[in-house]
Design a protein around this motif. Structure first.
Motif, PDB file in Angstrom:
ATOM      1  N   VAL A  39     -81.284   1.470   2.329  1.00  0.00           N
ATOM      2  CA  VAL A  39     -81.689   2.374   3.174  1.00  0.00           C
ATOM      3  C   VAL A  39     -83.137   2.592   2.746  1.00  0.00           C
ATOM      4  N   VAL A  40     -83.576   2.475   1.380  1.00  0.00           N
ATOM      5  CA  VAL A  40     -85.232   2.668   1.027  1.00  0.00           C
ATOM      6  C   VAL A  40     -85.769   1.471   1.505  1.00  0.00           C
ATOM      7  N   LEU A  41     -85.366   0.293   1.513  1.00  0.00           N
ATOM      8  CA  LEU A  41     -85.894  -0.936   1.942  1.00  0.00           C
ATOM      9  C   LEU A  41     -86.158  -0.759   3.588  1.00  0.00           C
ATOM     10  N   GLY A  42     -85.201  -0.239   4.249  1.00  0.00           N
ATOM     11  CA  GLY A  42     -85.261  -0.064   5.765  1.00  0.00           C
ATOM     12  C   GLY A  42     -86.498   0.857   6.021  1.00  0.00           C
ATOM     13  N   PHE A  43     -86.434   1.990   5.503  1.00  0.00           N
ATOM     14  CA  PHE A  43     -87.191   3.074   5.996  1.00  0.00           C
ATOM     15  C   PHE A  43     -88.922   2.584   5.159  1.00  0.00           C
ATOM     16  N   GLY A  44     -88.904   1.823   4.348  1.00  0.00           N
ATOM     17  CA  GLY A  44     -90.163   1.232   3.726  1.00  0.00           C
ATOM     18  C   GLY A  44     -90.789   0.157   4.814  1.00  0.00           C
ATOM     19  N   MET A  45     -89.866  -0.605   5.252  1.00  0.00           N
ATOM     20  CA  MET A  45     -90.313  -1.796   6.164  1.00  0.00           C
ATOM     21  C   MET A  45     -90.607  -1.329   7.498  1.00  0.00           C
ATOM     22  N   LEU A  46     -89.820   0.030   7.979  1.00  0.00           N
ATOM     23  CA  LEU A  46     -90.378   0.567   9.187  1.00  0.00           C
ATOM     24  C   LEU A  46     -91.717   0.986   9.104  1.00  0.00           C
ATOM     25  N   ILE A  53     -96.637  -3.266  14.552  1.00  0.00           N
ATOM     26  CA  ILE A  53     -95.417  -4.058  15.134  1.00  0.00           C
ATOM     27  C   ILE A  53     -94.533  -3.075  15.393  1.00  0.00           C
ATOM     28  N   ILE A  54     -94.251  -3.235  16.921  1.00  0.00           N
ATOM     29  CA  ILE A  54     -93.393  -2.249  17.415  1.00  0.00           C
ATOM     30  C   ILE A  54     -92.021  -2.987  18.090  1.00  0.00           C
ATOM     31  N   ASP A  55     -92.109  -4.263  18.215  1.00  0.00           N
ATOM     32  CA  ASP A  55     -91.057  -5.139  18.515  1.00  0.00           C
ATOM     33  C   ASP A  55     -89.843  -5.084  17.671  1.00  0.00           C
ATOM     34  N   GLY A  56     -88.720  -4.725  18.267  1.00  0.00           N
ATOM     35  CA  GLY A  56     -87.353  -4.704  17.269  1.00  0.00           C
ATOM     36  C   GLY A  56     -86.950  -5.971  16.887  1.00  0.00           C
ATOM     37  N   MET A  57     -87.131  -7.049  17.763  1.00  0.00           N
ATOM     38  CA  MET A  57     -86.796  -8.460  17.067  1.00  0.00           C
ATOM     39  C   MET A  57     -87.409  -8.599  15.797  1.00  0.00           C
ATOM     40  N   THR A  58     -88.952  -8.685  15.999  1.00  0.00           N
ATOM     41  CA  THR A  58     -89.926  -8.999  14.922  1.00  0.00           C
ATOM     42  C   THR A  58     -89.654  -8.022  13.837  1.00  0.00           C
ATOM     43  N   ARG A  59     -89.304  -6.747  13.961  1.00  0.00           N
ATOM     44  CA  ARG A  59     -89.185  -5.757  12.856  1.00  0.00           C
ATOM     45  C   ARG A  59     -87.819  -6.217  11.943  1.00  0.00           C
ATOM     46  N   LEU A  60     -86.798  -6.692  12.733  1.00  0.00           N
ATOM     47  CA  LEU A  60     -85.668  -6.944  12.316  1.00  0.00           C
ATOM     48  C   LEU A  60     -85.780  -8.429  11.480  1.00  0.00           C
ATOM     49  N   ILE A  61     -86.118  -9.109  12.108  1.00  0.00           N
ATOM     50  CA  ILE A  61     -86.464 -10.558  11.210  1.00  0.00           C
ATOM     51  C   ILE A  61     -87.276 -10.197  10.033  1.00  0.00           C
ATOM     52  N   MET A  62     -88.455  -9.539   9.771  1.00  0.00           N
ATOM     53  CA  MET A  62     -89.083  -9.061   8.746  1.00  0.00           C
ATOM     54  C   MET A  62     -88.257  -8.478   7.773  1.00  0.00           C
ATOM     55  N   GLY A  63     -87.538  -7.267   8.127  1.00  0.00           N
ATOM     56  CA  GLY A  63     -86.491  -6.646   7.107  1.00  0.00           C
ATOM     57  C   GLY A  63     -85.561  -7.655   6.675  1.00  0.00           C
ATOM     58  N   HIS A  64     -84.889  -8.569   7.424  1.00  0.00           N
ATOM     59  CA  HIS A  64     -83.971  -9.429   6.900  1.00  0.00           C
ATOM     60  C   HIS A  64     -84.243 -10.320   5.976  1.00  0.00           C
ATOM     61  N   ILE A  65     -85.548 -10.869   6.385  1.00  0.00           N
ATOM     62  CA  ILE A  65     -86.201 -11.923   5.293  1.00  0.00           C
ATOM     63  C   ILE A  65     -86.429 -11.192   3.980  1.00  0.00           C
ATOM     64  N   LEU A  66     -86.676  -9.836   3.904  1.00  0.00           N
ATOM     65  CA  LEU A  66     -86.837  -9.187   2.619  1.00  0.00           C
ATOM     66  C   LEU A  66     -85.596  -9.087   2.067  1.00  0.00           C
ATOM     67  N   VAL A  79     -76.446  -3.072   7.610  1.00  0.00           N
ATOM     68  CA  VAL A  79     -76.387  -1.908   8.208  1.00  0.00           C
ATOM     69  C   VAL A  79     -77.924  -1.101   7.771  1.00  0.00           C
ATOM     70  N   GLY A  80     -77.953  -0.865   6.552  1.00  0.00           N
ATOM     71  CA  GLY A  80     -78.636  -0.079   6.169  1.00  0.00           C
ATOM     72  C   GLY A  80     -80.318  -0.235   6.532  1.00  0.00           C
ATOM     73  N   VAL A  81     -80.673  -1.636   6.428  1.00  0.00           N
ATOM     74  CA  VAL A  81     -81.859  -1.959   6.879  1.00  0.00           C
ATOM     75  C   VAL A  81     -82.033  -2.029   8.610  1.00  0.00           C
ATOM     76  N   SER A  82     -81.321  -2.272   9.221  1.00  0.00           N
ATOM     77  CA  SER A  82     -80.985  -2.705  10.614  1.00  0.00           C
ATOM     78  C   SER A  82     -81.274  -1.245  11.110  1.00  0.00           C
ATOM     79  N   LEU A  83     -80.648  -0.402  10.652  1.00  0.00           N
ATOM     80  CA  LEU A  83     -80.525   1.073  11.395  1.00  0.00           C
ATOM     81  C   LEU A  83     -82.208   1.534  11.668  1.00  0.00           C
ATOM     82  N   PHE A  84     -82.932   1.351  10.667  1.00  0.00           N
ATOM     83  CA  PHE A  84     -84.254   1.768  10.840  1.00  0.00           C
ATOM     84  C   PHE A  84     -85.098   0.816  11.705  1.00  0.00           C
ATOM     85  N   LEU A  85     -84.736  -0.378  11.779  1.00  0.00           N
ATOM     86  CA  LEU A  85     -85.760  -1.201  12.501  1.00  0.00           C
ATOM     87  C   LEU A  85     -85.277  -1.629  13.991  1.00  0.00           C
TER      88      LEU A  85
END
Length: 279
Positions: free
Chosen positions: A123-130, A138-151, A214-220
């Protein structure tokens, strides 16, 4: 027979019984939920009722096949997990090799920072990445998701690769260099094949972590780009039904079939490797 021997045998018997009981409970705890999900996925009732069901049908599998909301989430999850795993595998492997050979001040701190996503709540990672993506525009959802999931997938590859490198002697790489091989060639033909077990294991862990996150994806996510776990969570809140059970069974079967297929085509030992000492 002495009292000491009788007491020792009795103690061994008690320990063995306790050990077997714990193993049995662990297996039951792991298997029973899967069995329940499989049975409920064939429940003909339109609601979640007492277990076991009295009538059976394929209505929940048909519901999944006809629901484009789940399909969109599945496609997004596969794309995000695949891209994130590929990037993390390359970056994590190179980072592990570099840190295993380097010796500089702050090496431990750098390694701890790179592995920190393993201990920081998602949850912290997701909020920070957002916030980070917003700052970059960066407002594109796919790009943000890929960035967060790489992390969140990077540390798995780095950690397992680093563990596999411990058993690889530096003299192997140095011997290849002394025989005329260029550094990149020695790395590709000596170090990487010996470390493939850790690399593959990290990639598998990373893919599963990304696909299940779920935790990261919810924010991105955004209104048009969302992963399958997010779609499942949204449906559970809006209209809980047994389509989720059918979906779970489909993925269980797909996983088993994939493992069997890999074993038949190439053999799991050939794909995963047997480690340095099993070669």
């Amino acid at each position: 027979m002495s009292g000491l021997s009788v007491g020792k045998r009795l103690g061994d018997a008690v320990f063995e019984a306790a050990y077997l009981s714990l193993v049995t409970l662990f297996i039951a705890f792991s298997v029973i939920p899967i069995v329940v999900a499989v049975v409920l996925s064939f429940d003909a009732r339109g609601f979640i009722g007492p277990f076991p069901p009295t009538q059976f049908s394929l209505r929940w599998y048909e519901s999944f096949m006809a629901d484009s909301y789940y399909h969109d989430g599945l496609v997004t999850s596969l794309i995000v997990a695949t891209v994130a795993t590929l990037v993390s595998t390359v970056a994590g492997t190179l980072a592990a090799i570099g840190l295993s050979r380097a010796s500089f001040r702050g090496r431990g701190a750098l390694q701890a920072a790179l592995l920190s996503p393993l201990v920081v709540p998602n949850v912290v990672l997701g909020f920070g990445m957002l916030i980070f993506a917003s700052r970059l525009g960066i407002i594109d959802g796919m790009t943000r998701l890929i960035m967060g999931h790489i992390l969140i997938t990077f540390p798995y590859v780095m950690r397992t690769t680093a563990a596999s490198l411990v058993g690889i002697k530096a003299s192997y790489y140095e011997a290849a260099l002394s025989l005329g091989a260029k550094p990149w060639k020695a790395l590709a033909q000596v170090t990487l094949p010996l470390a493939r077990t850790g690399i593959f294991a990290g990639a598998v862990f990373g893919f599963v972590t990304s696909f299940d996150d779920v935790g990261v994806s919810l924010f991105l996510t955004d209104a048009f780009t969302f992963t399958l776990p997010v779609a499942i969570l949204a449906q559970m809140r809006a209209n809980l039904d047994l389509t989720i059970a059918a979906l779970s069974v489909i993925f269980i079967v797909a996983t088993v079939l994939l493992i069997v297929l890999l074993d038949r085509l190439a053999g799991l030992d050939a794909i995963v490797g047997r480690g340095v000492y099993g070669r």
